[in-house]
Design a protein around this motif. Structure first.
Motif, PDB file in Angstrom:
ATOM      1  N   TYR A   1      -8.932 -11.090   8.682  1.00 38.57           N
ATOM      2  CA  TYR A   1      -8.946 -10.543   7.266  1.00 38.57           C
ATOM      3  C   TYR A   1      -7.477 -10.306   6.923  1.00 38.57           C
ATOM      4  N   GLU A   2      -7.224 -10.461   5.551  1.00 38.43           N
ATOM      5  CA  GLU A   2      -6.097 -10.085   5.004  1.00 38.43           C
ATOM      6  C   GLU A   2      -6.133  -9.475   3.670  1.00 38.43           C
ATOM      7  N   ILE A   3      -5.258  -8.796   3.201  1.00 34.04           N
ATOM      8  CA  ILE A   3      -5.132  -7.942   2.000  1.00 34.04           C
ATOM      9  C   ILE A   3      -3.543  -7.907   1.495  1.00 34.04           C
ATOM     10  N   SER A   4      -3.449  -8.090   0.382  1.00 36.53           N
ATOM     11  CA  SER A   4      -2.027  -8.051  -0.409  1.00 36.53           C
ATOM     12  C   SER A   4      -2.025  -7.489  -1.724  1.00 36.53           C
ATOM     13  N   THR A   5      -0.707  -6.803  -2.047  1.00 41.41           N
ATOM     14  CA  THR A   5      -0.382  -6.559  -3.360  1.00 41.41           C
ATOM     15  C   THR A   5       1.187  -6.763  -3.665  1.00 41.41           C
ATOM     16  N   MET A   6       1.396  -6.770  -4.823  1.00 39.30           N
ATOM     17  CA  MET A   6       2.645  -6.897  -5.468  1.00 39.30           C
ATOM     18  C   MET A   6       3.344  -5.419  -5.820  1.00 39.30           C
ATOM     19  N   LEU A   7       4.412  -5.031  -5.561  1.00 40.52           N
ATOM     20  CA  LEU A   7       4.990  -3.858  -6.019  1.00 40.52           C
ATOM     21  C   LEU A   7       6.403  -4.376  -6.636  1.00 40.52           C
ATOM     22  N   PHE A   8       7.195  -3.325  -7.197  1.00 38.08           N
ATOM     23  CA  PHE A   8       8.506  -3.563  -7.700  1.00 38.08           C
ATOM     24  C   PHE A   8       9.295  -2.545  -7.581  1.00 38.08           C
ATOM     25  N   CYS A   9      10.457  -2.878  -7.495  1.00 38.84           N
ATOM     26  CA  CYS A   9      11.406  -1.658  -7.078  1.00 38.84           C
ATOM     27  C   CYS A   9      12.813  -2.238  -8.222  1.00 38.84           C
ATOM     28  N   THR A  10      13.386  -1.246  -8.636  1.00 42.71           N
ATOM     29  CA  THR A  10      14.792  -1.293  -9.494  1.00 42.71           C
ATOM     30  C   THR A  10      15.929  -1.106  -8.816  1.00 42.71           C
TER      31      THR A  10
ATOM     32  N   PRO B   1      19.650   0.706  -8.598  1.00 39.55           N
ATOM     33  CA  PRO B   1      20.424   0.251  -7.235  1.00 39.55           C
ATOM     34  C   PRO B   1      19.622   0.425  -5.999  1.00 39.55           C
ATOM     35  N   ASP B   2      20.463  -0.207  -4.722  1.00 39.69           N
ATOM     36  CA  ASP B   2      20.040   0.059  -3.287  1.00 39.69           C
ATOM     37  C   ASP B   2      18.719  -0.169  -3.116  1.00 39.69           C
ATOM     38  N   VAL B   3      18.249  -1.703  -3.533  1.00 39.15           N
ATOM     39  CA  VAL B   3      17.018  -2.042  -3.348  1.00 39.15           C
ATOM     40  C   VAL B   3      16.778  -2.065  -1.553  1.00 39.15           C
ATOM     41  N   ALA B   4      17.705  -2.590  -1.020  1.00 38.63           N
ATOM     42  CA  ALA B   4      17.625  -2.587   0.314  1.00 38.63           C
ATOM     43  C   ALA B   4      17.054  -1.694   1.071  1.00 38.63           C
ATOM     44  N   GLY B   5      17.603  -0.378   0.636  1.00 35.04           N
ATOM     45  CA  GLY B   5      17.350   1.149   0.989  1.00 35.04           C
ATOM     46  C   GLY B   5      15.637   1.298   0.607  1.00 35.04           C
ATOM     47  N   LYS B   6      15.440   0.838  -0.627  1.00 33.11           N
ATOM     48  CA  LYS B   6      14.019   1.440  -1.097  1.00 33.11           C
ATOM     49  C   LYS B   6      12.912   0.464  -0.322  1.00 33.11           C
ATOM     50  N   VAL B   7      13.277  -0.644  -0.014  1.00 36.46           N
ATOM     51  CA  VAL B   7      12.486  -1.649   0.521  1.00 36.46           C
ATOM     52  C   VAL B   7      12.210  -1.118   2.075  1.00 36.46           C
ATOM     53  N   GLU B   8      13.304  -0.788   2.768  1.00 40.15           N
ATOM     54  CA  GLU B   8      13.143  -0.212   4.061  1.00 40.15           C
ATOM     55  C   GLU B   8      12.297   1.228   4.060  1.00 40.15           C
ATOM     56  N   LEU B   9      12.506   1.875   3.227  1.00 48.50           N
ATOM     57  CA  LEU B   9      11.774   3.219   3.218  1.00 48.50           C
ATOM     58  C   LEU B   9      10.286   2.797   2.793  1.00 48.50           C
ATOM     59  N   LEU B  10      10.024   1.977   2.022  1.00 48.05           N
ATOM     60  CA  LEU B  10       8.573   1.464   1.741  1.00 48.05           C
ATOM     61  C   LEU B  10       8.077   0.926   2.994  1.00 48.05           C
ATOM     62  N   ARG B  11       8.799   0.116   3.859  1.00 49.89           N
ATOM     63  CA  ARG B  11       8.134  -0.278   5.022  1.00 49.89           C
ATOM     64  C   ARG B  11       8.050   0.599   6.225  1.00 49.89           C
ATOM     65  N   ALA B  12       8.987   1.444   6.061  1.00 50.44           N
ATOM     66  CA  ALA B  12       8.797   2.641   7.127  1.00 50.44           C
ATOM     67  C   ALA B  12       7.411   3.582   6.754  1.00 50.44           C
ATOM     68  N   GLN B  13       7.171   4.007   5.339  1.00 46.54           N
ATOM     69  CA  GLN B  13       6.059   4.842   5.196  1.00 46.54           C
ATOM     70  C   GLN B  13       4.914   3.963   5.195  1.00 46.54           C
TER      71      GLN B  13
ATOM     72  N   PRO C   1      10.808  -8.493   0.168  1.00 42.29           N
ATOM     73  CA  PRO C   1      11.411  -8.513  -1.240  1.00 42.29           C
ATOM     74  C   PRO C   1      11.878  -9.827  -1.615  1.00 42.29           C
ATOM     75  N   LEU C   2      11.483 -10.267  -3.139  1.00 41.47           N
ATOM     76  CA  LEU C   2      11.657 -11.458  -3.454  1.00 41.47           C
ATOM     77  C   LEU C   2      12.868 -11.578  -4.667  1.00 41.47           C
ATOM     78  N   GLY C   3      13.835 -12.049  -4.184  1.00 41.05           N
ATOM     79  CA  GLY C   3      15.050 -12.095  -5.239  1.00 41.05           C
ATOM     80  C   GLY C   3      16.057 -10.994  -4.811  1.00 41.05           C
ATOM     81  N   VAL C   4      16.858 -10.896  -5.937  1.00 43.44           N
ATOM     82  CA  VAL C   4      18.030  -9.940  -5.744  1.00 43.44           C
ATOM     83  C   VAL C   4      18.273  -9.660  -7.217  1.00 43.44           C
ATOM     84  N   ALA C   5      18.544  -8.206  -7.315  1.00 43.97           N
ATOM     85  CA  ALA C   5      18.671  -7.595  -8.566  1.00 43.97           C
ATOM     86  C   ALA C   5      20.317  -8.035  -9.023  1.00 43.97           C
TER      87      ALA C   5
ATOM     88  N   VAL D   1      13.203  -6.144  -8.835  1.00 46.55           N
ATOM     89  CA  VAL D   1      12.936  -7.159  -7.665  1.00 46.55           C
ATOM     90  C   VAL D   1      11.526  -6.783  -7.412  1.00 46.55           C
ATOM     91  N   PRO D   2      10.577  -8.012  -7.214  1.00 49.77           N
ATOM     92  CA  PRO D   2       9.354  -7.844  -6.800  1.00 49.77           C
ATOM     93  C   PRO D   2       9.170  -7.790  -5.229  1.00 49.77           C
TER      94      PRO D   2
END
Length: 581
Positions: A321-330, A332-344, A360-364, A376-377
């Motif tokens: 099975y799978e489940i997914s969702t789409m989140l957004f971050c803004t 600056p420091d998109v890379a750091g935010k994505v890494e924190l999300l992944r770790a949490q 992450p999809l795209g670049v701010a 960035v989604p």
């Protein structure tokens, strides 16, 4: 045997194509056959999953499209051919007969059988047929999961047999997409399975029109110059007695038919110059196109040879099975935010899920003019063998609003996924075609066997040609976006993605050849970790690439956002390369 060309009008390229397609075709220019293609590997996987839950194994959508037009179809003597039977062509044929009776008209319905081999898998194994995976070579018995469906790709002669026996509507399961055109053409022109050149021409025409508006400007790199793109029309193939054809469309509809729109579809979902089909092996490098008039592209006689001795079989099994969702971050420091999300999320879900992917999809934009230019989604997806552990996913994501990265949010107007859904994996294999019981079943229950070619191809005849790297100077002009001088079309073949890139005019053909070498393609497409197989189509001024393994085990199971590789061609066109001098 007919003397004039057969006119086949497409009314569907996939399950979910424009619902009004049959309405438009019936209101458009005259055709002899309506052809609807509803199946893809990912669609069969979905039908298999639905059938397990007690839902119909055929495409009810197609039934509803046809029903209002049954009286007029009968009045005009139009034939209908569709693979909407899915996993249950007999059931769809029965339902069509009920609707025809309710409409008070006389139409004979037949179905094609023999593609469903699920019940025979154990016998195949006992008889020594390993059904090895086309990419890995592993035998089916080593898969480690239990299949729920297995369907062989049949050719067009079951369809031709049903039409010759008087059927007005023919329902199939898993025939090849092009067989939906080759079958009616063989019936109309009286071809035998050994008329390989003519059949190759019909398969080529079928390949062009099988995906609906793909041939009239849909999903086309040059879409800005296509008139009527709000509703591009559905294509028509006019197939002559020698297999040559003209691709056109209903005159009143939007879209266009040009050499480039036809080239786009010719290069779609192929593995190289040899296009293997149950009816014939098509030598795509013999295909030549010419603009015969407005919205009329001629495909000259095509070289064919005997079909392969094996049939491709698509086997499907649930793998979890799978489940997914789409989140957004803004920024600056998109890379750091994505890494924190992944770790949490890993902290909360580790040990409960099998895979967790945060992409992450795209670049701010730098110094963004709007909030959305800075946003960035992030697609988050998790998988597990059982559904229960994935019920932790939504609470884990929801717990991060006040303790996650700054600016954490989702689309407040979109529903949030709470329940996981099944994952179905695809196993492509080959099976001796002599083992298949390819036949038509008429409305009175009569079973008529489909004829077969007297000879099948040898391994040497089936092998893709080897094209050496071009012996041309490396381009060194000013950098240019590849897409300013080329068009492209990408698709999927199991776990492989393919992309065809071509130069609309001859002046840039040598430059494209020299630019898009295998080594350069690997640099431009770093995601393609596997081997890249490169071929050239000089008549189409095209370089064709197969990106092996990019799609994992196939579109139904990989975790890529672009699940079946549809945007790989456009991604490649966005790359900057040295231009021509």
């Amino acid at each position: 045997m007919a003397t004039r060309s057969l006119r086949i009008g497409n009314v569907s390229g996939y399950l979910g194509d424009r619902y009004t397609a049959v309405d438009e075709a019936m209101a458009g220019d005259p055709v002899d056959v309506l052809m609807g293609d509803y199946l893809a590997e990912i669609t069969l996987a979905a039908l298999a999953a639905s059938a397990r839950r007690g839902k119909p194994g055929h495409v009810a959508y197609a039934l509803d499209q046809l029903t209002p037009h049954l009286p007029e179809i009968a009045r005009r003597g139009i034939r209908v051919v569709t693979n909407a039977g899915g996993l249950d062509p007999a059931g769809m044929a029965d339902e069509l007969r009920r609707r025809i009776a309710d409409a008070g008209v006389h139409l004979r319905v037949a179905h094609v059988a023999g593609d469903g081999v699920f019940e025979r898998l154990a016998d195949f194994h006992a008889d020594g047929h390993g059904m090895e995976h086309l990419d890995t070579g592993a035998p089916l018995k080593d898969w480690g999961v239990e299949p729920i469906a297995a369907n062989a790709y049949l050719g067009g002669f079951g369809i031709a047999t049903a039409l010759a026996a008087g059927a007005d509507i023919v329902v199939t399961g898993r025939v090849t997409d092009a067989s939906l055109t080759a079958g009616p053409a063989a019936w109309w022109h009286g071809w035998t399975p050994d008329d390989h050149d003519a059949l190759a021409g019909a398969v080529t025409a079928g390949h062009v029109i099988e995906c609906g508006a793909h041939a009239t400007g849909g999903n086309f790199s040059g879409f800005r110059d296509v008139p009527g793109m709000l509703r591009p029309g559905f294509p028509i193939a006019e197939i002559a007695a020698d297999g040559s054809s003209v691709i056109t469309k209903h005159a009143a509809d939007g879209g266009t038919v040009t050499v480039d729109t036809v080239t786009a579809q010719l290069l779609y979902e192929i593995q190289g110059p040899r296009y293997l089909n149950p009816d014939a092996t098509v030598h795509l490098d013999s295909v030549q196109l010419s603009q015969e008039g407005p919205d009329r592209v001629a495909i000259g006689p095509v070289t064919g040879s005997p079909p392969p001795p094996t049939a491709k079989v698509a086997v499907f099994a649930p793998i979890g099975y799978e489940i997914s969702t789409m989140l957004f971050c803004t920024a600056p420091d998109v890379a750091g935010k994505v890494e924190l999300l992944r770790a949490q999320l890993r902290t909360q879900l580790e040990g409960h899920v099998d895979q967790l992917d945060v992409t992450p999809l795209g670049v701010a934009a730098e110094d963004p003019a709007t909030q959305w230019a800075a946003t960035v989604p992030i697609r988050v997806i998790a998988t597990a063998r059982d559904a229960e552990p994935l019920r932790r996913f939504a609470p884990a994501v929801g717990s991060l609003y006040l303790q996650g990265f700054p600016g954490f949010h989702h689309d407040g107007h979109a529903p949030r996924a709470a329940e996981p859904w099944p994952r179905i994996e695809y196993w492509p294999a080959l099976l001796d075609s002599a083992l298949l019981e390819h036949h038509a079943v008429l409305d009175d229950g009569t079973r008529v066997e489909a004829p077969r070619s007297a000879r099948t191809a040898t391994p040497d005849e089936l092998a893709q040609p080897v094209h050496p790297e071009p012996d041309l100077p490396v381009p060194d002009g000013e950098p240019v976006e590849l897409g300013t001088l080329t068009f492209a079309r990408a698709g999927d073949k199991g776990g492989n993605a393919n992309v065809g890139v071509w130069a609309p005019g001859p002046e840039h053909w040598d430059w494209l050849r020299a630019t898009l070498t295998t080594a350069r393609a690997k640099e431009l497409l770093p995601e393609a970790g596997g081997a890249i197989v490169r071929h050239e189509f000089p008549h189409l001024r095209a370089v064709h690439l197969v990106l092996t393994g990019l799609l994992g085990s196939g579109g139904s199971a990989n975790l890529r956002v672009d699940q079946i590789g549809k945007s790989v061609g456009e991604y490649l066109r966005a790359k900057h390369v040295p231009g021509p001098r």
